[in-house]
Motif scaffolding. Sequence first.
Motif, PDB file in Angstrom:
ATOM      1  N   GLN A 121       0.833  -1.200   0.157  1.00 16.31           N
ATOM      2  CA  GLN A 121      -0.107  -0.022  -0.074  1.00 16.31           C
ATOM      3  C   GLN A 121       0.878   1.330   0.170  1.00 16.31           C
ATOM      4  N   LEU A 168      -3.655 -10.002  -0.105  1.00 22.36           N
ATOM      5  CA  LEU A 168      -4.907 -10.050   0.619  1.00 22.36           C
ATOM      6  C   LEU A 168      -5.649 -11.302   0.336  1.00 22.36           C
ATOM      7  N   ARG A 175     -10.193 -12.477   4.242  1.00 13.23           N
ATOM      8  CA  ARG A 175      -9.831 -11.219   3.360  1.00 13.23           C
ATOM      9  C   ARG A 175     -10.049 -11.340   2.000  1.00 13.23           C
ATOM     10  N   ASP A 225     -11.957  -8.506   0.319  1.00 14.55           N
ATOM     11  CA  ASP A 225     -11.111  -7.361  -0.160  1.00 14.55           C
ATOM     12  C   ASP A 225     -10.048  -7.757  -1.083  1.00 14.55           C
ATOM     13  N   ALA A 283     -11.933  -7.057  -4.248  1.00 15.83           N
ATOM     14  CA  ALA A 283     -11.993  -5.772  -4.710  1.00 15.83           C
ATOM     15  C   ALA A 283     -10.652  -5.111  -5.285  1.00 15.83           C
ATOM     16  N   ALA A 284      -9.625  -5.572  -4.552  1.00 16.36           N
ATOM     17  CA  ALA A 284      -8.192  -5.176  -4.862  1.00 16.36           C
ATOM     18  C   ALA A 284      -7.965  -5.573  -6.499  1.00 16.36           C
TER      19      ALA A 284
END
Length: 184
Positions: free
Chosen positions: A90, A116, A122, A125, A128-129
């Motif tokens: 990140q 993730l 996760r 998540d 989505a990533a």
Amino acid sequence: MHRSVLAVIVLAASLVVVSRVEAQAPPASSEYLAHVGRGIVAMSAGDRGSAITAFRQAAQLQPARPEAVCHIAEVERIDGDLAAALQGYQSCLQVARAANDPRWTARALHGVASTLERMPDRRADARAAWQEYVRFADGAAAIASPAIGRARMASIDAITELDRTSAEVAQRIRERAAAPATPR
């Protein structure tokens, strides 16, 4: 005359863009490159402690360059420290975007999503990533593969569906086991 005015405008605009990019990500110094090189050699040799040290030294020298930041995240992921790796990717993403560096932006987005995906609980998540990676890759197919992101999302969807189906079957088995036996 019109073309020469247009050429001057285009040249001026490109100089502004180049100066902004250079201001955000200065050229790599030889000392920076030496630290990154030592880190890569150490990582290849399996000496992850020395690799992290070298990459951190490089990142301290030139914090506006994403390479060392991303390499630190890679080493942390190899070491199994997924939380630190995620934070590192990140950070790399922030630095790469600030530097307007699409290669390292792609690498950081991929690192975030794949990290993730390895983390328990996760999965949503991670999906989505991967979607964010695909959105980026669709506009930068020369440096990122949208097909990889789409394949990972399809895999996540398949695993999620298998989990849902397995949970339903397990529930039916529990219900049957709890029900009183009926004579035949």
